[in-house]
Write an enzyme that holds these catalytic residues in place. Structure first.
Site, short mmCIF file in Angstrom:
data_model
loop_
_atom_site.label_atom_id
_atom_site.label_comp_id
_atom_site.label_asym_id
_atom_site.label_seq_id
_atom_site.Cartn_x
_atom_site.Cartn_y
_atom_site.Cartn_z
N VAL A 106 -3.24 -1.90 -3.51
CA VAL A 106 -3.67 -2.49 -2.24
C VAL A 106 -4.72 -3.57 -2.50
CG1 VAL A 106 -4.79 -2.06 -0.02
CG2 VAL A 106 -3.22 -0.36 -0.98
N LYS B 87 1.09 -1.51 2.02
CA LYS B 87 -0.35 -1.37 1.81
C LYS B 87 -1.02 -0.67 2.99
CE LYS B 87 -0.25 -5.59 -0.98
NZ LYS B 87 -0.33 -7.07 -0.83
N ILE C 86 -9.73 -6.27 -4.91
CA ILE C 86 -10.66 -5.62 -3.98
C ILE C 86 -10.57 -4.12 -4.17
CG2 ILE C 86 -11.24 -5.26 -1.56
CD1 ILE C 86 -9.71 -7.81 -0.89
N ARG D 6 11.71 -4.76 -20.80
CA ARG D 6 13.15 -4.96 -20.98
C ARG D 6 13.46 -5.87 -22.17
NH1 ARG D 6 14.96 -6.00 -14.88
NH2 ARG D 6 12.99 -7.09 -15.09
#
Lengths: 440, 440
Positions: free
Chosen positions: B143, B216, B147, B55
């Site tokens: 998620v 998630k 990991i 933006r």
């Protein structure tokens, strides 16, 4: 639940030749049957065993082999025109397993294997064969059983520079160390029980002497640091010298004892070793008990990561083999070491003597005036600084007594020098037990 | 260390258009620069940003944007001929993020996104667009940050049937609950501190009301069970009602309090919910503290698995985005839900009232004779059986006192009925706090 759409079920199957029908081979056949619909959907086509090879055709394995072509000689799977992929579950770094994998790759047939010794010792050569013949070589099941450790390191963490990698890589040792801690019993006693329960082999040396963990660490370090690590250069210690007393001292000091494989990228190169370590009892990896395995790593961007699960057994290992088969069926496989082999040079681990770290030393000494002064003088002369000391209550002057020293971080070469000199002191009654402390 | 072989460095680069230059966008640009050689080797070709859109062009982001084409309008990245892949880091389930991703997929351009809300709410439609246009859609960063949870479930565990999946999926809540446990302070107090430290947003509702964790969980459950789960059907509770007292009671009972997302495959279908839970303090997931996340799952063959690491932040999230880019560069991407979309039907979560499990209930009651008899009678009439009870020492008859009940496993519908009736009792002074107990 996932079921295979018609287009996947009617697509050309991926046809497997399975060499070796021990517990993992039987587990794989069971898994492919039980989860056939789900695997077909995820692989985009059926994954089917067409041929098998094992030594004894008559042995009852509890599974129906009637629909598979039987080969007495595993090497014949390579020339079987109904076999697209060789699944090597024979084991061993040399002999028929190595011959089969080399022949398959040379013939351009992809290989999936659970053979950690083969990849640890010959991964460099096999990666080149795989690349030259455009035949993928996959080995998720070789490290930490059902835990997708290989995929996590090679693909999931592919964008980051790892500082170190390691973990609890042998379920037999972790079972034994956990049982020793929980029951206060000695190594030999717990090993005998583990053998009865099937958690340890009749000849347990590959496990309890750290060799199996070193195979897995070699593979993880090669993936993490992008160069095949030479197995023979990895420092390996087992757990036979750890006694019941060490667990009570470790508890007093706030630690747990684990067999840890650990490889670091240092300024001088990769340093890889397997040895029992004292780990702070509040650390996540200290909580991983029994036959469970854990892989831990730290990257510059991703920070710390730990994966924990079942490191062995027919089910977990079969799950890892079949996950590789799904990648093969979808043609979404990565190179053996995550990169093309051009320019890859095998690297030697730096010697353990270069390690900087703290140590726990348990001594058996005669309870006589001046003992501690003698030992403290040796440590001072070798440049080792003491952090703390515990002396067991003694039965009286002249009796043998356990003495535990914990050092500040120091150079391992100096520590080894000090241990030699301490061992030679007349008041020291048996060889010291030396255990590294790792703040994982 | 891995460095790019010449053939990889001179191969055709994968050219990125990055939409959104917040902390994750800036982190990605930094990571691609710092780890360029390593990423080129692992991707088999350079991965380079060519264009960006945000933006405010003038804002100082601490990174040099001079070499990139600037677009004021993110949608223009799709038509930029020097952009092969859209990296969507704008966020939000609707508006410009959704429009950009749809336009890119429709134009056949692959998309990598960290947008959990978008995938949780529109994953079903986007998976079809991805498949129709042969344009991969990857979302590892959506998620659990760094990991590789998506890859673990979609590929690493692809061969197994998962019984349940879940974990600690929101770092803000885990930070707050950990601090409440450690300091004994109240929710509002700890939230204010988390906001000062940048661990919680000025408007914290997406985090502390469980919505982020539910996004998630919806994605994980869709992958694990092979059908897109409808987000609006997931039961969601936040952590605002958990008080300092609950931590001291949980400690007494041997539990920790965690915000848990959990989805099970039951005989009737998928049951998915996010809620604070009491977890046995010896459980591995109970040890995951602070801003760390953990994903846990159990499969029929693989057994239990847990992955733990940093669930948010610029570095971990950038690592996950870049791992997706390496898969794209190698053309080793899997379908959105791990299978083709043909035959996939979105599924609703079963209502929470069907759950069978144990509960913790904290009541504030007037310390008067007969109180416990009244409450016990309600529970009996609703078919709820008590396991244990703790009553706080009272200041005297008639004073308010905390009373904690722990039930045996029971049906949630009956429990909710009992809670309504208990709330209506004159001796009950404020709404009960009801927390599920999960033996994870």
């Amino acid at each position: 639940m996932t079921s295979a759409p018609e287009n996947a079920a009617s697509a050309t199957p991926l046809r497997l030749g399975v060499a070796g029908l021990g517990t993992v081979g039987a587990g794989l056949i069971t898994l492919l049957r039980d989860n056939a619909s789900l695997i077909t959907a995820r692989a985009g086509r059926p994954v089917e065993v067409t041929a098998v090879a094992a030594r004894d055709r008559k042995r009852d394995r509890g599974i129906d082999l009637a629909s598979f072509t039987w080969h007495d000689n595993a090497a014949d799977l390579v020339s079987d025109p109904d076999v697209d992929v060789i699944v090597e579950l024979i084991g061993g770094a040399e002999g028929p397993a190595r011959a089969l994998v080399e022949a398959a790759l040379n013939a351009g047939k992809p290989v999936v294997t659970a053979n950690k010794a083969l990849i640890a010792l010959h991964g460099d050569e096999l990666a080149r064969l795989s690349e030259q013949n455009n035949a993928p070589l996959l080995f998720e099941a070789a490290v930490a059983g059902g835990i997708p450790a290989i995929k996590t390191v090679r693909e999931g963490l592919a964008a980051d520079r790892l500082l170190w990698i390691g973990g609890i890589l042998n379920g037999t040792c972790n079972y034994i160390l956990t049982a020793m801690r929980e029951t206060g019993r000695d190594f030999a006693d717990v090993l005998a029980e583990a053998q009865e329960l099937g958690y340890a082999e009749a000849d347990p040396s590959t496990d309890v002497d750290g060799i199996d963990a070193a195979h897995k660490l070699t593979i993880l370090a090669s993936l993490a640091f992008g160069s095949p690590v030479i197995f023979d250069s990895v420092h390996v210690e087992g757990i036979r010298h750890i006694g019941a007393l060490d667990f009570s001292f470790a508890r007093t000091l706030g630690y747990r004892i684990k067999l840890i494989g650990l490889a670091r990228q240092t300024e001088k190169g990769v340093e890889a070793r397997v040895a029992p370590c004292l780990i702070p009892e509040t650390s996540p990896v200290a909580q991983v008990d029994g036959v469970f395995n854990a892989v831990i790593a730290e990257g510059t961007f991703v920070g710390r990561l730990m994966v924990e699960g079942r490191g062995a057994g027919a089910g977990p290992t079969a799950s890892a083999v079949a996950a590789d088969l799904i990648d093969l069926a979808r043609n979404t496989t990565a190179p053996v070491w995550g990169t093309e082999t051009t320019g890859l040079q095998p690297v030697r681990s730096r010697p353990a003597s270069e390690r900087q770290g703290a140590f726990y030393i348990r001594l058996t000494v005669a309870d006589r005036p001046g003992v501690i002064a003698d030992i403290a003088a040796v440590l001072r002369d070798c440049g080792v600084s003491l952090n703390s000391m515990i002396q067991q209550p003694s039965a009286g002057v002249g009796e043998s007594v356990a003495l535990v020293l914990v050092t500040h971080p120091t150079c391992e070469a100096g520590m080894q020098d000090a241990v030699s000199k301490i061992t030679a002191l007349p008041v020291v009654l048996s060889p010291p037990v030396l255990v590294r402390i790792e703040n994982l």
